[in-house]
Design a protein around this motif. Structure first.
Motif, PDB file in Angstrom:
ATOM      1  N   GLY A   1      55.032 -33.439   6.309  1.00 23.50           N
ATOM      2  CA  GLY A   1      55.562 -32.825   5.101  1.00 23.50           C
ATOM      3  C   GLY A   1      54.995 -33.487   3.862  1.00 23.50           C
ATOM      4  N   ASN A   2      55.749 -33.423   2.766  1.00 23.87           N
ATOM      5  CA  ASN A   2      55.271 -33.964   1.493  1.00 23.87           C
ATOM      6  C   ASN A   2      55.003 -35.466   1.583  1.00 23.87           C
ATOM      7  OD1 ASN A   2      55.264 -31.571   0.234  1.00 23.87           O
ATOM      8  ND2 ASN A   2      57.023 -31.951  -1.098  1.00 23.87           N
ATOM      9  N   ASN A   3      53.848 -35.871   1.052  1.00 26.14           N
ATOM     10  CA  ASN A   3      53.452 -37.280   1.007  1.00 26.14           C
ATOM     11  C   ASN A   3      53.512 -37.937   2.382  1.00 26.14           C
ATOM     12  OD1 ASN A   3      53.207 -37.227  -1.906  1.00 26.14           O
ATOM     13  ND2 ASN A   3      55.453 -37.261  -1.972  1.00 26.14           N
TER      14      ASN A   3
ATOM     15  N   ASP B   1      48.790 -34.860   4.912  1.00 32.00           N
ATOM     16  CA  ASP B   1      48.809 -33.566   4.217  1.00 32.00           C
ATOM     17  C   ASP B   1      48.556 -33.841   2.742  1.00 32.00           C
ATOM     18  OD1 ASP B   1      49.274 -31.120   3.116  1.00 32.00           O
ATOM     19  OD2 ASP B   1      51.369 -30.970   3.704  1.00 32.00           O
TER      20      ASP B   1
ATOM     21  N   GLU C   1      47.178 -24.315   4.002  1.00 37.58           N
ATOM     22  CA  GLU C   1      47.418 -25.702   4.372  1.00 37.58           C
ATOM     23  C   GLU C   1      46.111 -26.422   4.674  1.00 37.58           C
ATOM     24  OE1 GLU C   1      50.252 -26.034   7.496  1.00 37.58           O
ATOM     25  OE2 GLU C   1      51.921 -25.329   6.274  1.00 37.58           O
TER      26      GLU C   1
ATOM     27  N   PRO D   1      59.734 -29.622   1.001  1.00 39.15           N
ATOM     28  CA  PRO D   1      59.188 -30.909   1.451  1.00 39.15           C
ATOM     29  C   PRO D   1      58.963 -30.976   2.957  1.00 39.15           C
ATOM     30  CG  PRO D   1      61.503 -31.123   0.865  1.00 39.15           C
ATOM     31  CD  PRO D   1      61.064 -29.768   0.392  1.00 39.15           C
TER      32      PRO D   1
ATOM     33  N   ASP E   1      48.428 -31.854   0.165  1.00 37.43           N
ATOM     34  CA  ASP E   1      49.060 -30.957  -0.803  1.00 37.43           C
ATOM     35  C   ASP E   1      50.575 -31.107  -0.772  1.00 37.43           C
ATOM     36  OD1 ASP E   1      46.605 -29.933  -1.557  1.00 37.43           O
ATOM     37  OD2 ASP E   1      46.659 -28.360  -0.038  1.00 37.43           O
ATOM     38  N   ALA E   2      51.188 -30.932  -1.928  1.00 37.09           N
ATOM     39  CA  ALA E   2      52.643 -30.952  -2.040  1.00 37.09           C
ATOM     40  C   ALA E   2      53.167 -29.524  -2.062  1.00 37.09           C
ATOM     41  CB  ALA E   2      53.073 -31.692  -3.305  1.00 37.09           C
ATOM     42  N   GLU E   3      54.065 -29.210  -1.132  1.00 41.26           N
ATOM     43  CA  GLU E   3      54.644 -27.873  -1.052  1.00 41.26           C
ATOM     44  C   GLU E   3      56.010 -27.852  -1.744  1.00 41.26           C
ATOM     45  OE1 GLU E   3      52.754 -25.661   0.150  1.00 41.26           O
ATOM     46  OE2 GLU E   3      51.286 -26.883   1.234  1.00 41.26           O
ATOM     47  N   ASP E   4      56.469 -26.643  -2.085  1.00 41.55           N
ATOM     48  CA  ASP E   4      57.801 -26.507  -2.660  1.00 41.55           C
ATOM     49  C   ASP E   4      58.871 -27.015  -1.695  1.00 41.55           C
ATOM     50  OD1 ASP E   4      56.712 -25.406  -4.940  1.00 41.55           O
ATOM     51  OD2 ASP E   4      56.940 -23.331  -4.242  1.00 41.55           O
TER      52      ASP E   4
ATOM     53  N   GLY F   1      54.422 -28.194   6.162  1.00 38.28           N
ATOM     54  CA  GLY F   1      53.199 -28.946   6.393  1.00 38.28           C
ATOM     55  C   GLY F   1      52.662 -28.672   7.780  1.00 38.28           C
TER      56      GLY F   1
END
Length: 376
Positions: A91-93, A167, A123, A174, A169-172, A177
Motif C-alpha cells: 500500500g502507501n509508502n 509501490d 499501478e 492507502p 505511487d500514493a493512492e487515495d 497497491g
C-alpha cells in the motif's frame, strides 16, 4: 564402530559439495521465503495488515503492507495467489526488502517476481538494488489470471546488497497497491557467441531471467528505459512502457533449445543488438519465426532490419506451434551495425490477452567477399 573407507569417501564428497555450494554464492531460484508462505503470527497482524517490520521471515517491511491469503475478498474482488496460498500487497509508502548475500562483484543478476494490480489501472512496482533501480508499469496484463512475472537486472557492486520492492505511487486508498509473490534471483552470464560462426551474442536466447517451473506464462523483460542492464544478456528492448516475453520449452513451443522470446507488444517494442561490422562487407542473418503454441492465432509478421536491409516474414498461425526459417542479407555501412526485430501486428488470444510471434535461433555471418558488389 570404525568408519569404513566407503563411508569416509561419501562423507568427504558431501562436505566438498557443501563447500562448493557455499563458495558459489547466490544460488539461482527462489529467495529465502520468496513465496511468502512463512508469515506473521496472529499477534503481528491487524486484520490483514502486518504490524511488525520483521513479522515476515527473511523480509523487512515498512509502510502499509498486507499479508494476503489466496481467495481473500477485497470489496467485490477476490484476490488469487499464483503459487502456494499467500502473497503480500504493497500500500502507501510500503516496501519489502531482503538482504542478498554471497553476490559476486561485477556480476549481473536478474530478479524475477510476480505481480498483479488490485485497485488502480496504472499501478507500478519499483525494484531497487542500490544504486540501481527501475519502475516497472504493470497496467498492461498479459495473462488471463491477472498475474504476470517480471524481470529486472542489476550489476553487483558488493558481495551483499539490499533488494527492495515498493509501490512508488500514493493512492487515495492507502490499502491499494500491487500484489507481490514469488521472488527469485539468477546470475546472468554474458556469452561470447551462441555459435562458433555467429557474430551475434545470445542469439539463441539460452541465457535470460529465471523462469518459475510451475508458472506457465513466461517472464516479461522490461525496456531499457526501465532497466539499462537488461535481464536478456546482450539484447536491448526498445520501448516506452511495453515489454517482450521470455518463454521456455516446458510451457511453450520453442523453435530451438530451451528458450525463445515472444514479441507480444506489436510495433511498440523492438529487440535490438549492435554488432561490429566492416563497412562495405556483406552479411547474412538467419532466424526462426513461429508461434508459441499458446493459442495465438492469425497473421504473425516479424520485421527484421540491419543497415539498409529489411525483410518482413509472415507466418500464419493456428496457435498450435510451428516455425519457419528466414534470412536477410545486407551490406554494412558502418563499423557498428544495429540489428532490429519487431512484430508488425497486434494480436490477442481468445482470452483477450496480448500475444505475438516467437523469435529464436538468430545467427549472423559474413558472406564471402565476392558478394560485396551486390549490395553497394
Amino acid at each position: 564402530m570404525a568408519m569404513s573407507t566407503t563411508s569416509r569417501c561419501v562423507l568427504l564428497l558431501f562436505l566438498v559439495g557443501l563447500a562448493a555450494r557455499a563458495a558459489s554464492g547466490v544460488i539461482d531460484g527462489l529467495l529465502p521465503n520468496g513465496n511468502f508462505e512463512q508469515g506473521p503470527t496472529k499477534s503481528q497482524l491487524n486484520g490483514s495488515r502486518v504490524m511488525s517490520p520483521h513479522a515476515i521471515p527473511s523480509w523487512e517491511i515498512s509502510g502499509f503492507v498486507e499479508y494476503i491469503e489466496s481467495g481473500q475478498q477485497l470489496g467485490d474482488m477476490i484476490l488469487p495467489v499464483p503459487e502456494g496460498s499467500r502473497a503480500v500487497r504493497l500500500g502507501n509508502n510500503a516496501s519489502i526488502r531482503q538482504k542478498l548475500v554471497g553476490l559476486t562483484r561485477r556480476t549481473y543478476y536478474s530478479i524475477t517476481f510476480c505481480a498483479a494490480r488490485t485497485c488502480a489501472q496504472a499501478e507500478k512496482v519499483r525494484v531497487s538494488v542500490v544504486p540501481d533501480s527501475g519502475v516497472l508499469p504493470i497496467q498492461t496484463v498479459y495473462t488471463s489470471s491477472g498475474w504476470d512475472c517480471y524481470s529486472w537486472a542489476f550489476k553487483a557492486k558488493h558481495t551483499t546488497a539490499w533488494l527492495s520492492i515498493d509501490d512508488p505511487d500514493a493512492e487515495d486508498d492507502p490499502a491499494c497497491g500491487p500484489l507481490i509473490d514469488s521472488v527469485a534471483i539468477k546470475a546472468l552470464h554474458h556469452p561470447s557467441h551462441t555459435k562458433t560462426d555467429s557474430m551475434l551474442k545470445n542469439g539463441d536466447f539460452e541465457e535470460g531471467p529465471y523462469i518459475f517451473p510451475n508458472f506457465p506464462w513466461g517472464v516479461l523483460v522490461p525496456p531499457i528505459t526501465e532497466d539499462e542492464n537488461s535481464p536478456l544478456p546482450e539484447w536491448t528492448i526498445m520501448s516506452d512502457t511495453k515489454v517482450l516475453k521470455f518463454v521456455d520449452a516446458e510451457h511453450f513451443k520453442v523453435p530451438q533449445g530451451k528458450y525463445a522470446v515472444e514479441l507480444v507488444a506489436g510495433r511498440e517494442t523492438a529487440l535490438v543488438q549492435e554488432v561490429r561490422t566492416t563497412p562495405g562487407r556483406s552479411y547474412k542473418m538467419s532466424f526462426a519465426v513461429g508461434d508459441a503454441g499458446n493459442g495465438c492465432q492469425g497473421s504473425l509478421v516479424v520485421e527484421a532490419y540491419a543497415a539498409q536491409g529489411k525483410v518482413q516474414v509472415p507466418y500464419e498461425s493456428q496457435g498450435t506451434g510451428g516455425h519457419k526459417r528466414a534470412e536477410l542479407e545486407f551490406a554494412a555501412a558502418d563499423k557498428v551495425t544495429r540489428v532490429v526485430f519487431q512484430s508488425m501486428n497486434y494480436l490477442m488470444k481468445p482470452d483477450g490477452t496480448l500475444c505475438g510471434p516467437v523469435l529464436d535461433d538468430i545467427s549472423l555471418v559474413p558472406l564471402p567477399k565476392k558478394h560485396r558488389r551486390l549490395f553497394l
